[in-house]
Design a protein around this motif. Structure first.
Motif, short mmCIF file in Angstrom:
data_model
loop_
_atom_site.label_atom_id
_atom_site.label_comp_id
_atom_site.label_asym_id
_atom_site.label_seq_id
_atom_site.Cartn_x
_atom_site.Cartn_y
_atom_site.Cartn_z
N THR A 64 41.39 37.63 36.92
CA THR A 64 40.58 37.11 38.13
C THR A 64 40.77 35.45 37.97
O THR A 64 40.78 35.17 39.20
N ARG A 65 40.15 34.90 37.32
CA ARG A 65 40.58 33.38 37.44
C ARG A 65 42.75 32.84 37.76
O ARG A 65 42.30 32.79 38.44
N GLU A 66 43.84 34.42 37.67
CA GLU A 66 44.62 33.85 37.48
C GLU A 66 44.73 34.07 39.44
O GLU A 66 45.37 33.63 39.40
N LYS A 67 44.35 35.39 38.98
CA LYS A 67 44.21 36.07 41.02
C LYS A 67 43.72 35.19 42.10
O LYS A 67 44.18 34.65 42.93
N LEU A 68 42.05 33.96 41.06
CA LEU A 68 41.66 33.58 42.11
C LEU A 68 42.44 31.97 41.69
O LEU A 68 42.03 31.03 43.20
N ARG A 69 43.81 31.79 41.27
CA ARG A 69 43.66 30.97 40.86
C ARG A 69 43.01 29.43 40.73
O ARG A 69 43.08 28.06 41.15
N LYS A 119 44.87 45.21 39.20
CA LYS A 119 43.20 44.84 38.57
C LYS A 119 42.27 44.45 40.07
O LYS A 119 42.94 43.66 41.05
N VAL A 120 40.96 45.48 40.16
CA VAL A 120 40.52 44.81 41.54
C VAL A 120 39.14 43.59 40.92
O VAL A 120 38.99 43.91 39.27
N ILE A 121 38.93 42.43 41.59
CA ILE A 121 37.75 42.10 41.06
C ILE A 121 36.67 42.34 41.82
O ILE A 121 36.73 42.69 43.21
#
Lengths: 309, 309, 309, 309
Positions: C302-307, C10-12
């Motif tokens: 997104t929150r997960e991808k950006l930690r 998925k793209v942020i």
């Protein structure tokens, strides 16, 4: 693999003493007979080389697949010194004459002829057994100028053939030098890794060959791209032909690569001055390697670096 | 500009004899006084260098912007030999002590201090006039370790300042060496070309500086990228610091670049062995340059290559 | 890190809705007031953006460091929607008028003024706390054209400041976006890793910023070089300005990168056609992302991808 | 040639409708008969494609060199619409069964068979004459998976053959598309320029082919390197196979390249979803091209860009 500008590893010097194309017409100091080759191998060994890359010649001075000649050459070299023997599996090119027939039945014409796959895999039977064999990582049109004639031939290196060659080498305990001539060849090797022919973490030894017509040109960008495509932990050297030879070898050495030199790669010592002997080329490279803090590797160190038994 | 692996052009050797950071504490053979600098300049000239890159030091051994010292140094060098004098316009860094004040009024603390833009442009008034000046092509945080202290300072090189510097050099007929520390610096120079400060076809002389903390690291990829960004027809050399110095210089030389060496760039001749003199470094590079077929350029050849009057 | 042409992640989508330089004179649809910004943030969120990159403006429409304005903006946005708030720590540039004084005492002249380091670190006190802050990975001369005036200023980002900023973010549990403008900036970040400011295996989030005057130009080679310098496992996007914006963003998206768009980066939707709203830009990118098989990431993704916590 | 991120040139869409390897077993919507191909060519033309890249099939659905089939296909396409016809000179691969004979005389085994050089040059006699022919710029081992069988064959493209092909095309006034599969192939083309087969300033049309087994892998670095090796003024597109196809095509389009799509290159529209028709692929690319401001070129514009008479 990133180039390592700070490498202080000992440098392996490989002497490619004869080659599979040009003859004494290019440089009378090219060793052709098994005796001449053994003499040059010894001199190179004394000058710091620990690997001798070998192609042999028949009595006509052209490349031959005759196992008797290979046997004799390897035997004579081994009698002289313990230098590591490495057989170029392409064998070499020869010009065949009289390949066409005129209407009146007269033979004329000439063509470049490469050794067959059968002749090439037969090299695994050389006796005494050489320490290493070369594989060439891809098929391409090999073009070269022989005695003033522009020649062309398919240099046929199918992946199945290479698979068999590697398996053959492993069976007899011989080491392998992988020659890559372009980006695609590196991908072919990665495919052999995927196939399990090479182990995933097996350390491989590469020659990045540049400047052959039909292969990638000798540019710094091509050299760097190829180095960056090497699997982590590889040992490597660059092979270029003629006028590019000295410069690319020095750049490789500064980047952590090893050295290959010899009359196969260049018949001129410098512009307009023919090489006197293979040892003369080895001496220059050993001299320059020392200037940058890389001592030539000893035989034992070389065997360890190249993972030879 | 593509690297030229076949260049047989004479190679210009620049000796950066002192530098603007370290002192005799790093190597006692670093020339500090004008007299020592003149002596080293002569020795380098005799060893094959034709350009002397100059930073000067005050009586405390640290960098100074004092024009009297510059004047004396340039004069003494010119009295000794006709080597081309090139003034580094960054002048150099100095550690200032006692920059903070405690509640009780006691001064403590230390910081790196760079020369001001005013001090730097004032170098154009050095008398006798030097042959060349350096400009630094972009602003960045210059970080270095001085006497065990990690220091940081803005190395301020705004485009307007460089514009004025180039115009100043052109007015007095001095040559220019452009130091670029990253991709963006090359773009800054192209902007000066667009502004007409440099002429569209004016041949420029570059130093690709790698390995300074705050600038681009010393990697082969960075070196190659920067070379490929050079405008066609440029002359160039690489400047790296310390352990990278010898290798990147040799690679540059093989690619058609020129040589810079000297105690500014490296205080060790090889691992664990301090440099004995600037000339020792010049001698090694001249030796290696000859091995690859590039003779050191004479003074006249250098002046022509660098487009000096 | 190698570009991943097969990424189906998925793209942020980050919407940079305002920026720190141009004003309504460039495009009347630029949101300036906290209310306008909150409205645009909501619209972007509804169009698929999950991160809102924020600079605020004072009543004069120019960049301001006033925490009251930041507080109000973040609060209004958070009231409207749960989009992730990301504060650009450079704050922005403003033109100061009357910076020189004529002999008769009249003030004239103008200059670009950047926020101070103190004002910038003070952003950590914004209340309600934003989700993320930007750090800028190196110092350079920031040049831009504001209202027809070519301006220049030092964009000061010393490593010590960034160290403190990162520590500050970690202390309050905020996420970090790292903006790199050239090769050297990537090295600065690796130095922060070496210093332990970032953990060796900590996954980082990067913006590769290209095409700013004073930074690396917007070329495919620069983009690719920067991507290859990213530490393994990083998330990243590209930030370019104006006409380059759409193309480089699409290339990044095809290479596995994320998307940033918004009126900060481009005021034109296409040649000669002003952007109508930030959401219009987000919609186009969401549309194109779907065409290549990359769905916009949800807020949780997104929150997960950006930690982010 | 540098990529041009700002190109607003109209984009040429080439539809490669059939290909020379897979068959209806891969996707039942693959056009096989001349009638099916003509129908697809028309649909692609209506969707914005102006070039149709053609391979033909025999009654068994496999590649054929039969000129009657070529003649019929070209004729039917030309009757339907004025789309530019481009013949892939490799013709294609076919699986031959029963290539080995057991001791009892039973035939078994299978192999990939490529068209001969004679069959390939014979394509110049197709009537009505096609607008363009493809040449393949180098010899390599072409490996592909056909119906679950890993196959390998020498794709033989000697420089002399290409020289004759180009001369043949020029004689009949047909245009040329040059397919390059690796760095070395680009060098082969430069050699044809040196030989005078192409004129020094002749504008050439290239396909950078990536991701074929035996050729260079589909990576961004390989794509960029190849673009930078193109002679100034070239037109170009990228050809990749399968899952890489959409991404590399979009990147190329953003860099100023043209578009090639079609069932030859990909049988899936997206993961797990078979392409419905060649036109469906053309429509997507036309849609995305418009999003970035590049309108599909008209037929006249295409003829001019490709220098067709």
């Amino acid at each position: 693999m990133k180039p390592n500008l700070l490498s202080e590893e000992k440098v392996i010097i490989t002497a490619a003493i004869t080659g599979g194309a040009h003859g004494k017409w290019s440089n009378p100091n090219l060793p052709i007979t098994p005796e001449e080759q053994a003499k040059d191998a010894l001199e190179c060994y004394e000058a710091g080389a620990t690997v001798c890359h070998i192609h042999v010649r028949g009595e006509d001075g052209l490349s031959t697949a005759d196992l008797n000649v290979y046997n004799k050459t390897v035997r004579l070299i081994k009698e002289k010194c313990p230098i590591i023997t490495q057989i170029g599996n392409g064998i070499g090119a020869r010009i065949e004459y009289g390949i066409k027939v005129s209407k009146s039945g007269k033979r004329y014409g000439q063509a470049l002829k490469m050794a067959t796959l059968e002749e090439r895999i037969n090299l695994l039977n050389i006796d005494p057994q050489p320490d290493m064999f070369t594989i060439n990582a891809g098929t391409f049109e090999f073009r070269t100028n022989m005695r003033g004639m522009e020649t062309s031939s398919i240099f046929n290196n199918p992946i199945d053939f290479n698979k068999n060659y590697v398996n053959g080498c492993k069976k007899i305990g011989a080491g392998i030098e992988i020659e890559v001539y372009d980006t695609s060849h590196m991908a072919n090797i990665m495919e052999l890794v995927d196939m399990g022919v090479f182990q995933p973490n097996e350390k491989l030894h590469f020659s990045i060959v540049l400047g052959i017509k039909g292969g990638a040109p000798a540019t710094v960008r091509n050299l760097l791209n190829m180095v960056e495509l090497l699997p982590e932990g590889s040992t490597w050297q660059v092979v270029t032909i003629g006028k590019y030879c000295l410069r690319t070898t020095m750049i490789a050495m500064c980047m952590g690569g090893n050295i290959r030199t010899g009359l196969e790669d260049t018949v001129y010592y410098r512009k307009g001055e023919l090489v006197k002997s293979n040892a003369q080329l080895v001496e220059r490279m050993a001299r320059v390697a020392k200037e940058i803090g890389r001592e030539p590797a000893t035989l034992d160190e070389t065997r360890e670096k190249l993972r030879l038994k």
